[in-house]
Design a protein around this motif. Structure first.
Motif, PDB file in Angstrom:
ATOM      1  N   ASP A 134       0.844  -1.212   0.000  1.00 42.38           N
ATOM      2  CA  ASP A 134       0.000   0.000   0.000  1.00 42.38           C
ATOM      3  C   ASP A 134       0.870   1.250   0.000  1.00 42.38           C
ATOM      4  O   ASP A 134       0.624   2.212  -0.745  1.00 42.38           O
ATOM      5  N   MET A 135       1.886   1.230   0.873  1.00 40.38           N
ATOM      6  CA  MET A 135       2.738   2.410   1.025  1.00 40.38           C
ATOM      7  C   MET A 135       3.532   2.680  -0.257  1.00 40.38           C
ATOM      8  O   MET A 135       3.626   3.820  -0.724  1.00 40.38           O
ATOM      9  N   MET A 136       4.085   1.627  -0.851  1.00 43.34           N
ATOM     10  CA  MET A 136       4.854   1.820  -2.083  1.00 43.34           C
ATOM     11  C   MET A 136       3.941   2.234  -3.228  1.00 43.34           C
ATOM     12  O   MET A 136       4.310   3.055  -4.079  1.00 43.34           O
ATOM     13  N   GLN A 137       2.733   1.676  -3.248  1.00 45.67           N
ATOM     14  CA  GLN A 137       1.776   2.051  -4.291  1.00 45.67           C
ATOM     15  C   GLN A 137       1.362   3.517  -4.136  1.00 45.67           C
ATOM     16  O   GLN A 137       1.244   4.251  -5.114  1.00 45.67           O
ATOM     17  N   GLU A 138       1.190   3.937  -2.895  1.00 46.14           N
ATOM     18  CA  GLU A 138       0.839   5.332  -2.623  1.00 46.14           C
ATOM     19  C   GLU A 138       1.955   6.260  -3.091  1.00 46.14           C
ATOM     20  O   GLU A 138       1.699   7.311  -3.677  1.00 46.14           O
ATOM     21  N   MET A 139       3.200   5.849  -2.838  1.00 46.93           N
ATOM     22  CA  MET A 139       4.340   6.650  -3.303  1.00 46.93           C
ATOM     23  C   MET A 139       4.352   6.722  -4.823  1.00 46.93           C
ATOM     24  O   MET A 139       4.630   7.762  -5.412  1.00 46.93           O
ATOM     25  N   GLY A 140       4.047   5.611  -5.478  1.00 50.90           N
ATOM     26  CA  GLY A 140       4.041   5.567  -6.933  1.00 50.90           C
ATOM     27  C   GLY A 140       2.913   6.364  -7.556  1.00 50.90           C
ATOM     28  O   GLY A 140       3.008   6.782  -8.717  1.00 50.90           O
ATOM     29  N   ASP A 141       1.853   6.600  -6.810  1.00 54.28           N
ATOM     30  CA  ASP A 141       0.719   7.365  -7.334  1.00 54.28           C
ATOM     31  C   ASP A 141       0.927   8.872  -7.225  1.00 54.28           C
ATOM     32  O   ASP A 141       0.091   9.647  -7.687  1.00 54.28           O
ATOM     33  N   SER A 142       2.018   9.295  -6.586  1.00 55.06           N
ATOM     34  CA  SER A 142       2.258  10.732  -6.355  1.00 55.06           C
ATOM     35  C   SER A 142       3.264  11.274  -7.356  1.00 55.06           C
ATOM     36  O   SER A 142       4.294  11.850  -6.988  1.00 55.06           O
ATOM     37  N   ASN A 143       2.988  11.081  -8.638  1.00 54.57           N
ATOM     38  CA  ASN A 143       3.867  11.578  -9.709  1.00 54.57           C
ATOM     39  C   ASN A 143       5.297  11.097  -9.499  1.00 54.57           C
ATOM     40  O   ASN A 143       6.250  11.850  -9.635  1.00 54.57           O
ATOM     41  N   ARG A 144       5.406   9.836  -9.127  1.00 52.72           N
ATOM     42  CA  ARG A 144       6.719   9.266  -8.837  1.00 52.72           C
ATOM     43  C   ARG A 144       6.745   7.831  -9.326  1.00 52.72           C
ATOM     44  O   ARG A 144       5.707   7.176  -9.401  1.00 52.72           O
ATOM     45  N   GLN A 145       7.941   7.365  -9.645  1.00 54.89           N
ATOM     46  CA  GLN A 145       8.106   5.986 -10.099  1.00 54.89           C
ATOM     47  C   GLN A 145       8.744   5.174  -8.978  1.00 54.89           C
ATOM     48  O   GLN A 145       9.802   5.545  -8.463  1.00 54.89           O
ATOM     49  N   VAL A 146       8.099   4.088  -8.590  1.00 52.37           N
ATOM     50  CA  VAL A 146       8.631   3.213  -7.542  1.00 52.37           C
ATOM     51  C   VAL A 146       8.769   1.811  -8.125  1.00 52.37           C
ATOM     52  O   VAL A 146       7.815   1.266  -8.676  1.00 52.37           O
ATOM     53  N   ILE A 147       9.963   1.257  -8.002  1.00 54.08           N
ATOM     54  CA  ILE A 147      10.229  -0.096  -8.495  1.00 54.08           C
ATOM     55  C   ILE A 147      10.692  -0.937  -7.314  1.00 54.08           C
ATOM     56  O   ILE A 147      11.657  -0.585  -6.635  1.00 54.08           O
ATOM     57  N   SER A 148      10.006  -2.046  -7.070  1.00 52.94           N
ATOM     58  CA  SER A 148      10.340  -2.896  -5.933  1.00 52.94           C
ATOM     59  C   SER A 148      10.786  -4.269  -6.416  1.00 52.94           C
ATOM     60  O   SER A 148      10.067  -4.954  -7.144  1.00 52.94           O
ATOM     61  N   ILE A 149      11.994  -4.644  -6.014  1.00 53.03           N
ATOM     62  CA  ILE A 149      12.469  -6.011  -6.252  1.00 53.03           C
ATOM     63  C   ILE A 149      11.994  -6.847  -5.060  1.00 53.03           C
ATOM     64  O   ILE A 149      12.344  -6.549  -3.911  1.00 53.03           O
ATOM     65  N   THR A 150      11.180  -7.855  -5.308  1.00 51.59           N
ATOM     66  CA  THR A 150      10.518  -8.550  -4.201  1.00 51.59           C
ATOM     67  C   THR A 150      10.451 -10.057  -4.422  1.00 51.59           C
ATOM     68  O   THR A 150      10.522 -10.536  -5.556  1.00 51.59           O
ATOM     69  N   HIS A 151      10.305 -10.766  -3.299  1.00 50.03           N
ATOM     70  CA  HIS A 151      10.033 -12.206  -3.326  1.00 50.03           C
ATOM     71  C   HIS A 151       8.633 -12.515  -2.787  1.00 50.03           C
ATOM     72  O   HIS A 151       8.272 -13.682  -2.652  1.00 50.03           O
ATOM     73  N   LEU A 152       7.868 -11.463  -2.479  1.00 48.84           N
ATOM     74  CA  LEU A 152       6.557 -11.664  -1.870  1.00 48.84           C
ATOM     75  C   LEU A 152       5.448 -11.521  -2.913  1.00 48.84           C
ATOM     76  O   LEU A 152       5.366 -10.501  -3.606  1.00 48.84           O
ATOM     77  N   PRO A 153       4.568 -12.525  -3.014  1.00 49.50           N
ATOM     78  CA  PRO A 153       3.479 -12.442  -3.992  1.00 49.50           C
ATOM     79  C   PRO A 153       2.501 -11.301  -3.691  1.00 49.50           C
ATOM     80  O   PRO A 153       1.934 -10.704  -4.603  1.00 49.50           O
ATOM     81  N   GLN A 154       2.299 -10.973  -2.406  1.00 51.77           N
ATOM     82  CA  GLN A 154       1.378  -9.895  -2.052  1.00 51.77           C
ATOM     83  C   GLN A 154       1.841  -8.565  -2.646  1.00 51.77           C
ATOM     84  O   GLN A 154       1.021  -7.738  -3.075  1.00 51.77           O
TER      85      GLN A 154
END
Length: 553
Positions: free
Chosen positions: A473-493
């Motif tokens: 949620d937090m990373m998605q919120e950051m990405g929705d604020s005219n910003r690009q967020v890329i997460s390298i993850t092992h979690l399906p959620q």
């Protein structure tokens, strides 16, 4: 924000060309597939030290190039200051040759690594796992406060005052050391100067004295020789002048009857006059030359003094001794002026230190205000991340000697439990808790700095389930604020929440292994997330679960 990334001949990557979306994206892949290689390439692009070992085996060079859309980020001043061409699209390129040479370009213009690093810091922030260790570093904690306090101008003013104070302090230290060394030599210098000044040396003196000594040493020979010459000219019996006088009279008498004799008489008369003048000068110099043992002793004593000074100071001429005298005089003058200069610098240092302290207080007040905001925001962000009883405090400790970041000491104190004692965060927080705190801090910083692109490298380590959802949620919120967020993850959620999903994988040929990355289609995303849920074997339950996650998000 990052639009595309091109990598050629870097580590296991032969060629990679991938485009990225705005908003929140995810990258997944098996451990060892090459995710860290891609991050390494980005780091190289942003000015990290080049290592020829990273060049793909058999290749002559590696190339990393990225395209950024900077239209919304007011970066024109950077380009104008560095005399670079500005456009809404920025292209960064780095080339490393197998010889070790490295080149960097900004919009196809050669650039220094300093310029690339400065620009890179404004374009992208890569948060790797080791950065979690920064959480307990005072420098990082102060940076967090300064960013949220918008201390840019105040810090710039502080740096200027602080650097000037340190420069004055350095000059004073050097001057004190020099003064101490010089005072140890003062008696020696004063003695040498007094000895040279007592000699009263003058330019050309040595040559004149040496000539006079030669004359005095051979006075009798000179006087006898001049006397003999005088006798040749003016002897009463057979002297040259008497013969010339008779010849002149004879020619004068002949000219009455022989006209050419008149011209000859004039020439003889001219010669007679010149030789008579020489004869008188020889006589005069002969009288002036006298044997004077006392004067010879004086001249030799003076020359011996000059020679001994020259030998002592290892020079060849009086002029060099005079130059040395002036040097000693200047050094002694400098030594005697040290106290005055030290006193002046001490006053300047104390005055500058007061300015530093005053500006440091400006930083302290702003940081204290920001600290309360950090405590408030972090608690609000951490409670939804599975820490309902979290307590977070920014402790402003005792002042220290002013340094590059001011004179504040700061410590982030943390407790996740109701009955827990507030302690330094690194000593009580688990790995998962630290990851959540760092994500929350990054979210706060991102809002203040307005970075175009943020890359999180497995920041979700140590968390799962509902907490992973909240982090997403937090990373998605950051990405929705005219910003690009890329997460390298092992979690399906988290993987299910990305607007775009990229997969890193390795592929073997007969002779080599290559790393690749590609964007997954909707169907491929279902399978990838299902694998993340159930492992290598796909089950209907895992596929259904994956579809549910994607549909919900």
């Amino acid at each position: 924000m990052l639009r595309s990334l091109y990598i050629q001949n870097y580590a296991l990557i032969e060629k990679l060309d991938i485009s990225f979306e705005t908003g929140f994206s995810v990258i997944t892949g098996e451990t060892g597939a090459g995710k860290s290689i891609i991050l390494g390439a980005i780091g190289l692009l942003l000015g990290q030290r080049a290592d020829v070992k990273a060049i793909r085996q058999g290749a002559s060079k590696c190339i990393i190039e990225a395209r950024f859309d900077i239209s919304a980020y007011n970066m024109r001043p950077f380009f104008e200051e560095n005399e670079l061409e500005y456009d809404t699209e920025c292209i960064l390129r780095r080339e490393v040759q197998s010889s070790g040479k490295s080149r960097a370009f900004i919009n196809d213009t050669p650039a220094s690594l300093v310029q690339v690093k400065e620009l890179g810091e404004q374009l992208i922030d890569v948060h790797s796992q080791h950065q979690n260790l920064l959480l307990n570093k005072e420098g990082f904690q102060l940076n967090v406060l300064d960013i949220l306090a918008h201390n840019d101008v105040a810090l710039e003013e502080y740096y200027s005052l602080y650097n000037e104070w340190r420069q004055i302090e350095h000059e004073l230290s050097e001057l004190v050391t020099l003064a101490e060394q010089s005072r140890a030599d003062e008696d020696y210098i004063r003695f040498q100067l007094e000895q040279l000044e007592e000699a009263h040396l003058s330019e050309g003196e040595q040559e004149e004295l040496e000539q006079e000594a030669e004359t005095l040493s051979h006075a009798e020979d000179i006087k006898a020789g001049l006397y003999r010459v005088e006798q040749v000219f003016a002897s009463d019996e057979g002297g040259l002048l008497s013969y010339l006088k008779d010849s002149l009279n004879t020619l004068n008498n002949l000219q009455k009857v022989y006209q050419p004799a008149g011209e000859l008489a004039q020439r003889v008369e001219s010669t007679y006059i010149e030789l008579k003048d020489i004869s008188q000068e020889v006589s005069s110099q002969g009288e002036s030359v006298e044997f004077n043992p006392a004067r010879l002793d004086e001249v030799n004593d003076r020359l011996n003094l000059i020679y001994s000074l020259q030998q002592k100071h290892r020079v060849q001429t009086v002029e060099e001794l005079i130059t040395l005298t002036n040097e000693y005089r200047n050094r002694l003058s400098t030594i005697t002026s040290y106290d005055e200069r030290i006193a002046e610098l001490t006053i300047r240092k104390e005055a500058q230190f007061k300015k530093v302290k005053k500006q440091a207080e400006v930083l302290t007040k702003a940081r204290a205000t920001a600290a309360r905001e950090v405590e408030k925001q972090l608690a609000a962000r951490l409670i939804p991340l599975g820490m309902p009883n979290v307590r977070f405090q920014v402790e402003m400790g005792l002042k220290k000697e002013p340094g590059m970041q001011g004179e504040d000491t700061v410590n982030f104190l943390f407790s996740a439990n109701k009955n827990g004692m507030l302690q330094s965060i690194s000593s009580v927080a688990s790995g998962g808790e630290i990851a959540r705190v760092m994500l929350s801090i990054k979210a706060m910083i991102a809002g203040a700095v307005k970075l175009p692109t943020i890359v999180f490298d497995e920041i979700d380590t140590g968390v799962s389930g509902e907490i992973a959802d909240r982090m997403a949620d937090m990373m998605q919120e950051m990405g929705d604020s005219n910003r690009q967020v890329i997460s390298i993850t092992h979690l399906p959620q988290i993987a299910a929440r990305g607007r775009a999903h990229y997969k890193v994988y390795k592929k073997d040929s007969d002779t080599e292994t290559n790393s690749h990355i590609r964007r997954l289609t909707n169907e491929e995303r279902v399978e990838e997330i299902a694998h993340m849920l159930s492992g290598a074997t796909l089950t209907e339950a895992a596929l259904s679960n994956a579809k549910s996650l994607l549909t919900r998000n």
